[in-house]
Scaffold this active site. Structure first.
Site, short mmCIF file in Angstrom:
data_model
loop_
_atom_site.label_atom_id
_atom_site.label_comp_id
_atom_site.label_asym_id
_atom_site.label_seq_id
_atom_site.Cartn_x
_atom_site.Cartn_y
_atom_site.Cartn_z
N HIS A 68 0.84 -1.21 0.00
CA HIS A 68 0.00 0.00 0.00
C HIS A 68 0.89 1.27 0.00
O HIS A 68 0.71 2.18 -0.79
CB HIS A 68 -0.87 0.06 1.25
CG HIS A 68 -1.77 -1.10 1.48
ND1 HIS A 68 -2.92 -1.35 0.75
CD2 HIS A 68 -1.72 -2.09 2.40
CE1 HIS A 68 -3.53 -2.41 1.20
NE2 HIS A 68 -2.84 -2.90 2.20
O1 RIB Z 1 -5.27 0.44 4.52
C1 RIB Z 1 -3.87 0.33 4.34
C2 RIB Z 1 -3.16 1.38 5.11
O2 RIB Z 1 -3.43 1.23 6.50
C3 RIB Z 1 -1.63 1.27 5.00
O3 RIB Z 1 -1.07 2.56 5.08
C4 RIB Z 1 -1.24 0.48 6.21
O4 RIB Z 1 0.09 0.76 6.67
C5 RIB Z 1 -2.23 0.98 7.22
O5 RIB Z 1 -1.73 2.23 7.73
#
Ligand code: RIB
Ligand code: CA
Length: 316
Positions: A239
């Site tokens: 992500h």
């Molecule tokens: O939904 C994914 C996000 O939430 C990413 O940034 C992960 O590290 C959590 O913070």
């Protein structure tokens, strides 16, 4: 190459750590500071994880501690333990640094660097948007001094906390609404593309074979993620690293500009990013939304960034 000044705001958990490593070894970026926020785990862990990682890899980049709770809500429900382990880095244990945090708060560090960079500073939030919202409220002139915000959060379709809400936005929806309304140029790297940015066991083996300190850390975290996935948890989804990649090279994804706002109420819909695909809302588009991912290009970029650590700086 002109290095671009950025601040990375993070809730260092597993995928944040990989994003920080890719950023540290990306020659395009002049990382002015890391700022920490509560999110995957409590602020004390997200802050320690960030400081320990950056110092363990030999960087003296400022690490400034940010918000322990959301802008308005009393507490945050961590996504942490199942996904990121009790302290946020899965099974990875880093040496505890004795170096201090930067003396200013995250908010004051963002403002200080925005003034120093004279309108060129870019922000890359990869956790809840609390610090960004607090900074914009504390210093309204920031809106004219931030070149762009490229953030991990939200989704045009879907969610990972509820079927409508992604964690970073769900954790502090009021902060997200402030950012969407700020007028600062925005790019949203949401689940639509980050759910496709999975690294495999083969990618992990390739990265581990690089043999450098950072590559081994990335491989260890990926092994934790792949083991988590084998037990029914989230896959090794990058992500946050994809968000850094998109800031450096927007062609990693296809983007469209929409009017985006954030739902701040609703027992089950709070944190939903409403992406207006029609003129129904008659609001001017305010945010580029990443919709398609070039996975091959992303994998090439992140492996290239990690591999950079093995190249001696030109001046040596
Ligand atoms: O939904 C994914 C996000 O939430 C990413 O940034 C992960 O590290 C959590 O913070
Ligand atoms: Ca994160």
């Amino acid at each position: 190459m002109i290095k671009r000044p950025v601040i990375i705001d993070c809730d260092t958990g597993t995928d944040d750590a990989i994003a920080l490593i890719a950023a540290l070894y990306s020659p395009e970026l002049d990382i002015r500071a890391f700022t920490t926020v509560v999110g995957n785990v409590a602020l004390k862990y997200t802050s320690r994880n960030t400081l320990n990682l950056v110092r363990h890899l030999g960087f003296d980049t400022k690490v400034a501690v940010g918000a322990p709770k959301p802008v308005l809500r009393e507490e945050i429900i961590y996504s942490g333990n199942k996904t990121h382990g009790d302290t946020g880095l899965g099974s990875l244990v880093l040496p505890e640094t004795d170096k201090p945090f930067y003396e200013k708060t995250a908010v004051e560090t963002i403002y200080e660097e925005a003034v120093t960079c004279g309108g060129e500073l870019e922000l890359i939030p990869i956790g809840p948007l609390t610090n960004i919202a607090l900074a914009v409220m504390a210093h309204p002139d920031l809106k004219e001094m931030i070149k762009q915000i490229v953030f991990m959060g939200g989704a045009k379709y879907g969610g990972n906390i509820t079927t409508t809400s992604e964690f970073n936005i769900w954790a502090d929806p009021e902060a997200a609404r402030i950012v969407f309304a700020s007028g600062i140029p925005l790019t949203m790297v949401g689940l639509d593309v980050t759910r496709k940015a999975a690294l495999s066991s083969q990618d992990t083996a390739e990265i581990r074979a690089m043999g450098t300190k950072d590559a081994v850390i990335v491989a260890d975290i990926l092994d934790f993620m792949l083991d988590r996935h084998a037990k029914g948890g989230e896959d090794a989804l990058m992500h946050d690293a994809l968000t850094v990649g998109v800031c450096i090279n927007p062609s990693l994804v296809k983007m469209t500009k929409y009017y985006v706002d954030c739902e701040c109420s609703g027992k089950y819909t709070s944190g939903h990013t409403m992406v207006a695909a029609t003129k129904l809302f008659r609001n001017e588009p305010n945010c580029f939304v990443a919709e398609e991912l070039d996975l091959t290009a992303f994998k090439a970029w992140i492996k290239g960034a990690i591999a950079n650590s093995a190249k001696k700086p030109r001046f040596l």
